[in-house]
Design an enzyme around this catalytic site. Structure first.
Site, PDB file in Angstrom:
ATOM      1  CE  LYS A  79     -19.004  20.233  30.114  1.00 36.12           C
ATOM      2  NZ  LYS A  79     -20.123  19.504  30.680  1.00 36.12           N
ATOM      3  CB  SER A 154     -22.990  21.672  29.243  1.00 41.36           C
ATOM      4  OG  SER A 154     -22.273  20.579  30.090  1.00 41.36           O
ATOM      5  CB  SER A 178     -23.939  18.019  30.308  1.00 44.93           C
ATOM      6  OG  SER A 178     -24.519  18.909  30.568  1.00 44.93           O
TER       7      SER A 178
END
Lengths: 540, 478
Positions: A79, A154, A178
């Protein structure tokens, strides 16, 4: 692309056995990226050359017998809020559009030590603020199951990349769900560890007291193996917990906690759930929860019950307070954490400005997107003199009460079973028009962060639109093993059930309509079906 | 001025701690170095970096707290103080607001007005900021983060002081305590000790405090005294004119002897303090506290009492010697070697202080070894050298830490005890100075001194003055 349909452990085994090389694996991942990125946009940065070079080096290490771990040679995505030395790390924000870290996050270092090859950095909501991966300054990510839908967020890029076979697994971060929510939306398995289990050193902070890095993978076994690799006691992170049970300063006073239960997460991968007490919070059911999701969760509960688990519903209480408490605490921390992005030291600086304060104002006004600004303003407000007690302090007290409610629950149950999100993935554009509604979508995931608990999101079917449904299994702090055992047993039960269903499916599917009636059996099966149908979806 | 006014003063004193590394990372705290040489991701506020508390900082803070009679907060926390400025790389400072490490202490001070206790409200730990460099560039400023993350403690007093003398006495006492603890060198000029003065005036006898101002940029005791006088006069003048004192921060300009308003309370920032989520609470257990207590060195008050008792030296001497930890250490070490406390004390108080003053040095700057001073005392006591020679030798010891035995040997400075040789010289001196001889014989005692001097001169100072005196008297009688 063949290799990307394997689990990380299967691929690691093939590489170790000499059947394929780390280079083959990276090439497969890169060609999947090549084929799908234009549509999906799971990545912000793909490090083709770096990954290939690394794969060659790793392969030599494997052949020399230096890299013997189960994930050696496996390609993974990270990420884009996790620092990677020399590889741009943006947090999906304009303000960090040109930021190249000088160091690598501890979790990634742990992966690299194990021989994992980093392919690139995945898309996300800007600074991990959002539930759809639509707030990225680099453009949104699409759900591989249906590109008209969001992948969740996210960590939408990480989950989408795993679902689409653009990597073997990925790292995400979970501040309020997330990892778990996008894993559910993308039909993959994602784990948020107990706070303090994975070092936050190098994770660009959103809500420091809530953030944890965790794995996104094809199945439960992968998640356990990856967690075993990335979890460590890190002296660079003062909130890191030594799960072997020693405190930072030894006997002389303390700074930081200790927890037992160790790091051998894969040892929990047994199917035995006989007598395992499973609680389903009644507060999570009913209003707001999509009926199809509810049915899928209960069906999973039934599978566990069939294998000897004791399942019942109970009242968790305080659920309605979790969202306001979370948004107060996370935003307050974020307003301070994001203060360092000011155009002075790194990142974006406005081109024209007059004097220091104007430079701050312009750089930040131009550099941050609307959702980030909204949370900075909210956080600054709740910390303001005169409001602190009414908002921040109250939220902290609520947080403590929520933890107590979970303590009571875990006195009665080994694990908690719950939906990961009230619905399946919404259509693109649907959520951003109403931020409050989007915040409410986090209702089942955020209390876990407030209480510091571990949670794993496991796929449990598809809705009538063909979108994946996910459930979460939650454990008490440092009880990842119980949680993993339940998740593993569920996955096995789903697979066993699926074998019969597969047979039915094969009979019913006609070649010209490959995806229409398909039912999902396990995350892995799910992926294979998805791979089959994906091209059509892209061409449509 | 018809009314009588009372000045009310409280101090905020920042002290840079003498740790080798910074408060939240492993970078060196060494002074100097190329700009940004002593930096890392943590002290430059790089994204994703995290603070880790330096244990030594806690121990120093606790040590200072114990020495100033504070309660030690056994469960203390750090908080973030949020404000934007480029010298502060995270745009927040990690400090302590809600649970500072030490509270409710106080120290006794003494001035001509007598003894009194100045309360200490709290002591908290925090990080220092970097430094902006404006001078050399027209279009931009540069920032050096070498000082960013250097550990500080802030000692906040109660508004208990009433005059500049009391403030100086308080600061001096604090400085001595902290120096004795080895927690800091406390140099105001170099900024390792900084004092902000909060001052208000009120009519004598009034119960309520007046409106206070805070004064910054005070880098010497003298500047502090001048600033207090200046600010007191300014505030009284305002009140006499019927105007109000504005609550504000003022910057003292010691050259102009005037302070300027920096910012008023209205535009005071809201620092939005909240608990630092990256650092867990610090728990100071019984065992750890006991360990820190057991390591507390003897402080000045105790040392003063002990010197009077153990070494039988006067209060005056003991005070001067203990004024500096370094001086006291030197005294004890030299005494341990030669066993002559009063003589060691005399050398330190008279000759050493004189030479320090000449060279504009502080007692901390003394670099000679106690062994050499002890040797010098032994040489004098044994009559190997006389006191004139001893003073000359001491200057060399003071400057170059010379070994006095070798020096005396090499330069041939030993006192001459040979009577025969002395008689010859005296005979010669008498022949050359018949007038003085006659004067003496006529009862002018003073003439003897002149003749002794001439003899010493002829002996190049190396004669035993007692012996010279004795032989000269005999010769003059003849």
């Amino acid at each position: 692309m063949e290799l990307m349909s394997l689990t990380a452990l299967e691929l690691g085994k093939k590489i170790k056995g000499g059947e394929v090389t780390a280079i083959d694996a990276v090439r497969d991942a890169l060609s999947a990226i090549e084929a799908k990125e234009e549509t999906l946009h799971s990545y912000i940065t793909v490090d083709r050359e770096g990954a290939l070079k690394k794969a060659e080096k790793t392969q030599r290490g494997i052949e020399a017998g230096e890299l013997t771990g189960p994930l050696a040679g496996v390609p993974a995505a990270v990420k884009d809020n996790i620092c990677t030395e020399g590889l741009r790390t943006t947090c999906a924000s304009k303000i960090l559009c040109n930021f190249v870290p000088t160091y690598t996050a501890e979790a990634v270092l742990n992966l690299e030590k194990a021989g994992v090859v980093v392919l690139g950095k995945t898309n996300m909501d800007e600074f991990a603020m959002g539930s759809t991966t639509e707030t990225s300054a680099f453009g949104l990510t699409r759900n591989p199951w249906n590109p008209e839908h969001v992948p969740g967020g996210s960590s939408g890029g990480s989950c989408g990349a795993v679902a689409a076979g653009e990597c073997s697994f990925a790292l995400g971060s979970d501040t309020g769900g997330s990892i778990r929510q996008p894993s559910a939306f993308c039909g993959v398995t994602g784990l948020k560890p107990t706070y303090g289990t994975v070092s936050r050193y190098g994770l660009i902070a959103y809500g420091s007291s809530l953030d944890q890095i965790g794995p996104v993978a094809r199945d439960v076994a992968d998640c356990a193996a990856i967690l075993e690799t990335i979890a460590s006691y890190d002296r660079k992170d003062s909130t890191s917990v030594n799960r072997a049970g020693v405190s930072l300063w030894g006997e002389e006073g303390s700074s930081g906690g200790t927890g037992a239960d160790g790091y051998d997460f894969t040892s929990a991968l047994t199917e035995d759930v006989k007598g395992l007490r499973v609680g389903i919070p009644r507060d999570y059911l009913g209003e707001g929860l999509d009926k199809e999701v509810e049915r899928a969760v209960f069906k999973a509960a039934k599978l566990l019950e069939n294998r000897g688990a004791l399942v019942e519903t109970f009242d968790l209480s305080l659920v309605s307070y979790a969202i306001p408490a979370y948004y107060v605490i996370a935003s307050a921390e974020a307003s301070s954490n994001l203060a360092r992005f000011d155009g002075v030291k790194y990142g974006y600086r406005a081109e024209e400005y007059e004097g220091l304060h104007n430079m701050y104002k312009k750089s930040r006004s131009q550099g941050f997107g609307p959702e980030v600004k909204r949370r900075i303003m909210l956080g600054s407000f709740v910390l303001s003199s005169g409001y602190y007690d009414a908002y921040y302090l109250k939220a902290l007290k609520t947080k403590a009460l929520i933890k107590k409610a979970f303590d009571r629950a875990f006195a009665a149950y080994d694990v908690i079973l719950a939906p990961a999100a009230p619905t399946t993935a919404p259509r693109i554009g649907e959520s951003l028009t109403d931020p409050l509604k989007m915040y409410l979508g986090d209702i089942y995931t955020i209390s876990v962060n407030l209480a510091g608990l571990p949670g794993i999101s496991v796929p449990c079917g598809l809705d009538s639109r063909g979108l994946p449904i996910g459930l979460q299994i939650l454990g008490d702090c440092f009880q990842e093993k119980k949680m993993l055992r339940a998740a593993y047993a569920l996955e096995k039960a789903q697979a066993a059930e699926g074998e019969t269903a597969d047979a039915q499916l094969e009979n019913s599917i006609s070649p010209d309509k490959p995806r229409k009636d398909f039912r999902m059996q396990s995350s892995r099966k799910c992926f294979q079906y998805m791979g089959l149908g994906r091209r059509d979806a892209v061409l449509e | 001025m018809s009314k009588q006014y009372e000045t009310v003063i409280g101090l905020e004193v920042h002290v840079e701690l003498a740790t080798k590394t910074k408060i939240f990372c492993g970078c060196s705290t060494a002074f100097g170095g190329e700009p940004n040489a002593h930096t890392c991701p943590v002290c430059t506020g790089m994204p994703g970096s995290l603070p880790v508390l330096n244990k030594k900082v806690v121990e120093y803070a606790v040590a200072v707290g114990l020495a100033t009679n504070c309660e030690i907060t056994r469960f203390c926390k750090f908080d973030r103080k949020n404000y934007f400025y480029p010298d502060n790389p995270q745009n927040y400072q990690i400090s302590q607001l809600y649970l500072p490490i030490c509270r409710n202490g106080g120290i006794e001070i003494e001035t001509v007005a007598g003894k009194k206790t100045v309360g200490i409200h709290e002591i908290h730990m925090e990080e220092d900021a970097g430094k902006l460099v404006h001078d050399e560039w027209d279009d931009c400023s540069l920032v050096d983060y070498n000082r960013s993350g250097v550990p500080l403690i802030e000692i906040v007093s109660e508004p208990d002081m009433r005059s500049a003398e009391e403030v100086i006495a308080y600061l001096d006492k604090l400085r001595l305590i902290i120096q004795y603890l080895g927690a800091s060198d406390c140099k105001l000029q170099e900024g390792s000790m900084r004092a902000d003065v909060n001052l208000s005036v009120r009519e004598a006898g009034a119960e309520k405090f007046g409106t206070r101002t805070e004064m910054k940029n005070l880098n010497s005791f003298k500047a502090i005294a001048r600033a207090i006088e200046g600010e007191r006069a300014r505030q009284i003048e305002l009140l006499e004119e019927g105007k109000a004192v504005v609550q504000e921060t003022r910057r003292w300009d010691d050259n102009k002897e005037y302070s300027y308003a920096m910012r008023s309370k209205e535009d005071a920032q809201d620092y939005r303090y909240f608990p630092e989520p990256d650092l867990p609470p610090v728990v100071i257990g019984e065992e750890w506290l006991a360990k820190i207590k057991s390591r507390q060195p003897e402080l000045r008050t105790e040392k003063l009492a002990r010197y009077k008792k153990e070494f039988d030296i006067p209060e005056y001497d003991a005070r001067i010697l203990t004024e500096s930890k370094h001086m006291a250490d030197l005294f004890e070490a030299a005494t341990a070697v030669c066993g002559k406390p009063k003589k060691v004390s005399n050398w330190l108080m008279v000759e050493t202080m004189r030479l320090l003053k000449e060279a504009e040095m502080e007692p901390e700057d003394i670099s000679f070894s106690p062994e050499n001073l002890a040797k010098l005392i032994s040489l004098t006591d044994a009559g190997t050298i006389n006191s004139t020679v001893a003073k000359e030798v001491f200057e060399h010891i003071f400057r170059e830490d010379t070994d006095p035995e070798k020096y005396v040997e090499e330069k041939g400075l030993k006192t001459v005890h040979d009577e025969g040789a002395l008689r010859t010289v005296i005979q010669k001196v008498m022949e050359e100075n018949p007038q003085s001889v006659e004067d003496y014989r006529n009862g002018k005692e003073k003439a003897l001194g002149f003749l002794v001097g001439q003899t010493m001169k002829a002996m190049k100072g190396k004669a035993n003055p007692g012996l010279v005196n004795q032989i000269l008297r005999e010769a003059l009688k003849a």
